[in-house]
Enzyme design. Structure first.
Site, PDB file in Angstrom:
ATOM      1  N   LYS A  66     -13.413  -0.762   5.821  1.00 30.94           N
ATOM      2  CA  LYS A  66     -13.989  -1.625   4.795  1.00 30.94           C
ATOM      3  C   LYS A  66     -14.999  -2.611   5.362  1.00 30.94           C
ATOM      4  CE  LYS A  66     -10.131  -0.712   3.787  1.00 30.94           C
ATOM      5  NZ  LYS A  66      -9.256   0.464   3.891  1.00 30.94           N
TER       6      LYS A  66
ATOM      7  N   ASP B 202      -0.892  -5.452   9.431  1.00 28.46           N
ATOM      8  CA  ASP B 202      -1.858  -4.467   8.982  1.00 28.46           C
ATOM      9  C   ASP B 202      -3.108  -5.245   8.584  1.00 28.46           C
ATOM     10  OD1 ASP B 202      -3.403  -2.540   7.827  1.00 28.46           O
ATOM     11  OD2 ASP B 202      -1.898  -1.822   6.409  1.00 28.46           O
TER      12      ASP B 202
ATOM     13  N   TRP C 223       0.860  -1.189   0.000  1.00 28.77           N
ATOM     14  CA  TRP C 223       0.000   0.000   0.000  1.00 28.77           C
ATOM     15  C   TRP C 223       0.901   1.246   0.000  1.00 28.77           C
ATOM     16  CZ3 TRP C 223      -1.966   2.791   4.802  1.00 28.77           C
ATOM     17  CH2 TRP C 223      -2.914   3.764   4.453  1.00 28.77           C
TER      18      TRP C 223
HETATM   19  N1  PLA Z   1      -3.763  -0.547   5.169  1.00 27.44           N
HETATM   20  C1  PLA Z   1      -4.042  -0.975   3.931  1.00 27.44           C
HETATM   21  C2  PLA Z   1      -3.348  -2.185   3.429  1.00 27.44           C
HETATM   22  C3  PLA Z   1      -4.975  -0.289   3.148  1.00 27.44           C
HETATM   23  O1  PLA Z   1      -5.229  -0.746   1.931  1.00 27.44           O
HETATM   24  C4  PLA Z   1      -5.620   0.857   3.657  1.00 27.44           C
HETATM   25  C5  PLA Z   1      -6.613   1.623   2.830  1.00 27.44           C
HETATM   26  C6  PLA Z   1      -5.302   1.247   4.969  1.00 27.44           C
HETATM   27  C7  PLA Z   1      -4.370   0.523   5.685  1.00 27.44           C
HETATM   28  C8  PLA Z   1      -5.890   2.443   5.637  1.00 27.44           C
HETATM   29  O2  PLA Z   1      -7.219   2.510   5.703  1.00 27.44           O
HETATM   30  P1  PLA Z   1      -8.002   3.406   6.762  1.00 27.44           P
HETATM   31  O3  PLA Z   1      -7.018   4.360   7.366  1.00 27.44           O
HETATM   32  O4  PLA Z   1      -9.036   4.097   5.976  1.00 27.44           O
HETATM   33  O5  PLA Z   1      -8.537   2.446   7.751  1.00 27.44           O
HETATM   34  N2  PLA Z   1      -6.409   1.625   1.442  1.00 27.44           N
HETATM   35  C9  PLA Z   1      -7.386   2.212   0.514  1.00 27.44           C
HETATM   36  C10 PLA Z   1      -7.640   3.679   0.799  1.00 27.44           C
HETATM   37  C11 PLA Z   1      -8.711   1.489   0.596  1.00 27.44           C
HETATM   38  C12 PLA Z   1      -6.433   4.555   0.934  1.00 27.44           C
HETATM   39  O6  PLA Z   1      -5.501   4.479   0.130  1.00 27.44           O
HETATM   40  O7  PLA Z   1      -6.462   5.340   1.889  1.00 27.44           O
HETATM   41  C13 PLA Z   1      -6.822   2.032  -0.907  1.00 27.44           C
HETATM   42  O8  PLA Z   1      -7.514   2.374  -1.867  1.00 27.44           O
HETATM   43  O9  PLA Z   1      -5.710   1.479  -1.036  1.00 27.44           O
END
Ligand code: PLA
Length: 407
Positions: free
Chosen positions: A253, A217, A136
């Site tokens: 989610k 995570d 991510w």
């Molecule tokens: N960890 C991972 C692996 C994630 O994909 C995301 C969110 C988070 C943490 C953090 O989410 P939160 O703080 O909202 O609980 N990833 C998303 C959104 C869904 C983003 O980038 O913020 C994504 O599209 O990858």
């Protein structure tokens, strides 16, 4: 003019690689535009979804006249913390029974990662964290800004579109003893590739033998398989061996609470005494950062988790979301096969969780955005949760054109 401002020399920053996709999407006036960038669940009608059970919990909270808006403690809502630990570690977790887990409510998954990272930067002896390649996009930023030094371990093999398990083991074996290792509990983002349980077991043995510290995570519990317990297996294996670890949980989610920013950081320790000292230091991390977390979202979660009827209802709604995503994988795969789009697309049905890592390159993605108004991250990741039966044909056309014209 600029020179008159004390901020006149400020350079414009680029948009975020994921959230910036939504910014671009919002500016597009095409009626066929489709946002497959951010991982946010949509219904078959393409609309955001508030779970029924969440609406019910909110109604209960609004009707309860005894509820007030006082500050929560620094660590957040006590019930929420206990229930969150139970959700990820399991109701019968020995670590919970021994009182050697400390859990603090944080600002969703991101905030939980950040608080955990700040704590480690202050109190842990090894400041290097290994993150999967790729991962991510926010991980390296969160950890670097917290004061950790970020290195990567091999994870994804583009040739097989699967796990580079040998590379992963080699890199963790070569990591300095005590190093922190970031692990996606399930539904790896962006690849949709998870280790099997046997592979997890090998990772566990290697990490424990080298004293590597797991930092999980868990942003998609229940979203990968549809089962909350199945998706927590990796974490539970590492807790069952009696060792220590950190877990960042998000309810964005799996409960659809994105904008409520609800999450938790749990640190599993060896003894109750260590856990309580760790908690005392977590409070010193949190207090100057945002003082205490918000009350509403955590109250929704606690209301649902402590009532067996509502809990059951949640698991059904969660399963329905996971099943819809799985059926989108099949529909997209079938449509590309029927269309005769060149290439092997079986990874679409093999990958798991919210995303498909398509293998499309950044030029092909740019082409799909320009010609078809389809928005996705430039690494070729698409959010399957943003797709519906109605939009599968449009996406199929776009992929087909991108592959045949830009291949
Ligand atoms: N960890 C991972 C692996 C994630 O994909 C995301 C969110 C988070 C943490 C953090 O989410 P939160 O703080 O909202 O609980 N990833 C998303 C959104 C869904 C983003 O980038 O913020 C994504 O599209 O990858």
């Amino acid at each position: 003019m600029d020179s008159e401002s004390v901020f006149g020399k400020i350079v414009r920053a680029p948009e975020d690689p994921i959230l910036g996709v939504t910014v671009a999407y919002n500016k597009d006036t095409s009626p066929v535009k489709l946002n497959l960038g951010v991982g946010a669940y949509r219904t078959e009608e393409g609309k955001p979804l508030v779970l029924n059970v969440v609406r019910k919990a909110e109604q209960l909270l609004v009707n309860d006249q005894s509820r007030v808006k006082e500050y929560l403690p620094i660590v957040g809502l006590v019930d929420f913390n206990k229930l969150s630990a139970k959700l990820i570690l399991g109701a019968d977790s020995p670590a919970i029974k021994d009182n050697r887990v400390t859990t603090v409510q944080c600002l969703s998954g991101t905030g939980s990662l950040r608080v955990g990272a700040e704590f480690l930067a202050r109190h842990y002896h090894q400041l290097t964290i290994y993150i999967p390649q790729p991962t991510w996009g926010n991980h390296p930023k969160v950890f670097t800004l917290a004061g950790l030094s970020v290195k990567t371990y091999r994870y994804y093999d583009p040739a097989t579109r699967g796990l580079n398990f040998q590379g992963l083991l080699e890199d963790l074996r070569a990591a300095p003893s005590g190093a922190i290792v970031l692990l996606h509990a399930c539904a790896h983002n962006p690849t949709g590739v998870d280790p099997t349980l046997e592979q997890w077991e090998q990772i566990r043995q290697l990490m424990r033998s080298k004293g590597l510290l797991p930092f999980f995570d868990s942003a998609y519990q229940g979203f990968a398989s549809g089962s909350l317990d199945a998706d927590a297996q990796s974490v539970r294996m590492f807790v069952a061996d009696g060792g220590e670890c950190l877990v960042a949980q998000s309810y964005a989610k799996n409960m659809g609470l994105y904008g409520e920013r609800v999450g938790a950081l749990s640190i599993v320790c060896k003894t109750e005494d260590v856990a309580s000292r760790v908690e005392s230091q977590l409070k010193l991390v949190i207090r100057p950062m945002y003082s205490s977390p918000p009350i509403h979202g955590a109250s929704i979660v606690a209301t649902i988790l402590k009532d067996s009827t509502m809990y059951k209802e949640w698991t059904l709604e969660l399963k329905a979301m996971a099943d819809r995503i799985i059926s989108m994988r099949q529909q997209l795969f079938d449509a590309l096969s029927a269309r005769g789009t060149p290439g092997d697309w079986s990874h679409i049905i093999k990958q798991i969780g919210m995303f498909t890592f398509t293998g499309l390159n950044s030029e092909q993605v740019a082409f799909m955005t320009k010609e078809y108004h389809i928005y996705m991250t430039s690494d070729g990741r698409i959010s399957m949760a943003g797709l519906s039966s109605k939009t599968v044909p449009h996406l199929t056309d776009a992929i087909h054109a991108a592959v045949t014209r830009m291949g």
